[in-house]
Scaffold this motif. Structure first.
Motif, short mmCIF file in Angstrom:
data_model
loop_
_atom_site.label_atom_id
_atom_site.label_comp_id
_atom_site.label_asym_id
_atom_site.label_seq_id
_atom_site.Cartn_x
_atom_site.Cartn_y
_atom_site.Cartn_z
N ALA A 20 -14.50 -19.47 -10.90
CA ALA A 20 -13.23 -19.20 -9.88
C ALA A 20 -12.66 -18.16 -10.43
CB ALA A 20 -12.38 -20.46 -10.16
N PRO A 21 -12.07 -17.14 -9.61
CA PRO A 21 -11.35 -16.12 -10.29
C PRO A 21 -9.83 -16.60 -10.59
CG PRO A 21 -11.45 -16.01 -7.69
CD PRO A 21 -12.14 -17.61 -8.08
N LYS A 22 -9.34 -15.56 -11.60
CA LYS A 22 -7.86 -15.89 -11.65
C LYS A 22 -7.10 -14.89 -10.63
CE LYS A 22 -8.76 -16.42 -16.52
NZ LYS A 22 -8.67 -15.93 -17.97
N TYR A 23 -6.14 -15.75 -10.09
CA TYR A 23 -5.44 -15.09 -9.02
C TYR A 23 -4.29 -13.93 -9.41
CZ TYR A 23 -7.31 -18.43 -5.95
OH TYR A 23 -8.06 -19.24 -4.99
N VAL A 24 -3.74 -14.10 -10.64
CA VAL A 24 -2.77 -13.24 -11.06
C VAL A 24 -3.31 -11.69 -11.22
CG1 VAL A 24 -1.33 -12.62 -13.11
CG2 VAL A 24 -1.38 -15.00 -12.28
N LEU A 27 -3.61 -10.23 -7.59
CA LEU A 27 -2.15 -9.85 -7.09
C LEU A 27 -1.60 -8.75 -7.76
CD1 LEU A 27 -0.62 -13.61 -7.21
CD2 LEU A 27 -1.30 -12.34 -5.26
N ILE A 28 -1.87 -8.71 -9.12
CA ILE A 28 -1.22 -7.36 -9.83
C ILE A 28 -2.04 -6.14 -9.29
CG2 ILE A 28 -1.14 -6.06 -12.17
CD1 ILE A 28 -0.33 -9.04 -13.22
N ALA A 29 -3.52 -6.16 -9.22
CA ALA A 29 -4.22 -5.10 -8.93
C ALA A 29 -3.86 -4.77 -7.31
CB ALA A 29 -5.85 -5.40 -8.82
N GLY A 30 -3.78 -5.86 -6.36
CA GLY A 30 -3.32 -5.47 -4.98
C GLY A 30 -1.78 -4.54 -5.11
N ALA A 31 -0.89 -5.15 -5.68
CA ALA A 31 0.43 -4.62 -6.01
C ALA A 31 0.40 -2.95 -6.42
CB ALA A 31 1.06 -5.12 -6.81
N LEU A 32 -0.69 -2.92 -7.50
CA LEU A 32 -0.95 -1.51 -7.80
C LEU A 32 -1.48 -0.64 -6.83
CD1 LEU A 32 -2.10 -1.94 -11.62
CD2 LEU A 32 0.07 -1.20 -10.61
N VAL A 33 -2.46 -1.20 -6.04
CA VAL A 33 -3.02 -0.43 -4.73
C VAL A 33 -1.89 -0.22 -3.96
CG1 VAL A 33 -4.56 -0.69 -2.64
CG2 VAL A 33 -5.27 -1.41 -5.06
N GLY A 34 -1.27 -1.06 -3.44
CA GLY A 34 0.16 -0.83 -2.76
C GLY A 34 1.01 0.46 -3.24
N ILE A 35 1.34 0.50 -4.56
CA ILE A 35 2.00 1.47 -5.29
C ILE A 35 1.30 2.99 -5.00
CG2 ILE A 35 2.87 2.61 -7.22
CD1 ILE A 35 3.66 -0.31 -7.91
N ALA A 36 -0.12 2.80 -5.16
CA ALA A 36 -1.00 3.96 -4.95
C ALA A 36 -0.74 4.49 -3.62
CB ALA A 36 -2.31 3.67 -5.43
N GLY A 68 0.18 -5.04 -0.55
CA GLY A 68 -0.94 -5.05 -1.60
C GLY A 68 -1.39 -6.28 -2.17
N ALA A 69 -0.30 -7.00 -2.67
CA ALA A 69 -0.45 -8.16 -3.31
C ALA A 69 -1.24 -9.30 -2.42
CB ALA A 69 0.78 -8.77 -3.93
N GLY A 70 -0.77 -9.36 -1.33
CA GLY A 70 -0.94 -10.14 -0.33
C GLY A 70 -2.80 -9.85 0.00
N VAL A 75 -8.48 -11.24 -1.19
CA VAL A 75 -9.81 -11.01 -1.86
C VAL A 75 -10.14 -12.26 -2.72
CG1 VAL A 75 -10.90 -9.27 -3.43
CG2 VAL A 75 -9.78 -8.58 -1.50
N ALA A 76 -9.21 -12.74 -3.65
CA ALA A 76 -9.39 -13.84 -4.48
C ALA A 76 -9.76 -14.97 -3.87
CB ALA A 76 -8.15 -13.94 -5.24
N LEU A 77 -9.16 -15.30 -2.67
CA LEU A 77 -9.51 -16.33 -1.92
C LEU A 77 -11.00 -16.29 -1.54
CD1 LEU A 77 -6.40 -17.12 0.03
CD2 LEU A 77 -7.31 -18.59 -1.81
N VAL A 78 -11.43 -15.16 -0.94
CA VAL A 78 -12.61 -15.11 -0.52
C VAL A 78 -13.69 -15.29 -1.68
CG1 VAL A 78 -14.37 -13.31 0.37
CG2 VAL A 78 -11.95 -13.63 1.62
#
Length: 107
Positions: A20-24, A27-36, A68-70, A75-78
């Motif tokens: 099982a993936p860790k969600y946090v 979420l952080i990686a998605g937020a960083l992609v949004g900032i990028a 991005g976090a969404g 991705v984590a849910l998939v």
């Protein structure tokens, strides 16, 4: 009235084991992609005379961090669903309480 813990019998049990993936981190990686993405949009669009580049970057960052976090959560849910499909059922047997099997407990 207190409940007594169940005594474990020597019968084997079936357990499902899965990854099982860790969600946090997702979420952080998605937020960083949004900032990028905000940085890319800021510096690829033509500059405005009314706003500074840092203000434009801040606006885009605020607008793109949540999507991005969404996206990271999706991705984590998939990956979690794929882990559930690949779950394995294992049969486990309890170890006796005496010290006859002490080397197996430390391995």
């Amino acid at each position: 009235m207190t409940s007594q813990p169940e005594t474990t019998s020597g019968e084997p049990r079936k357990l499902k084991v899965r990854t099982a993936p860790k969600y946090v981190p997702f979420l952080i990686a998605g937020a960083l992609v949004g900032i990028a993405a905000a940085a890319i949009l800021t510096f690829t669009l033509p500059p405005s005379e009314d706003f500074e580049a840092s203000s434009v970057f801040g606006l885009f960052a605020v607008l793109l961090v949540l999507p991005g976090a969404g996206l990271g959560a999706i991705v984590a849910l998939v990956l979690d669903l794929q882990g559930r499909r690949r779950a394995k059922t294992l049969i486990v047997e309890p170890l006796p309480d005496d010290n006859s099997n002490a080397h197996a407990e430390t391995a």
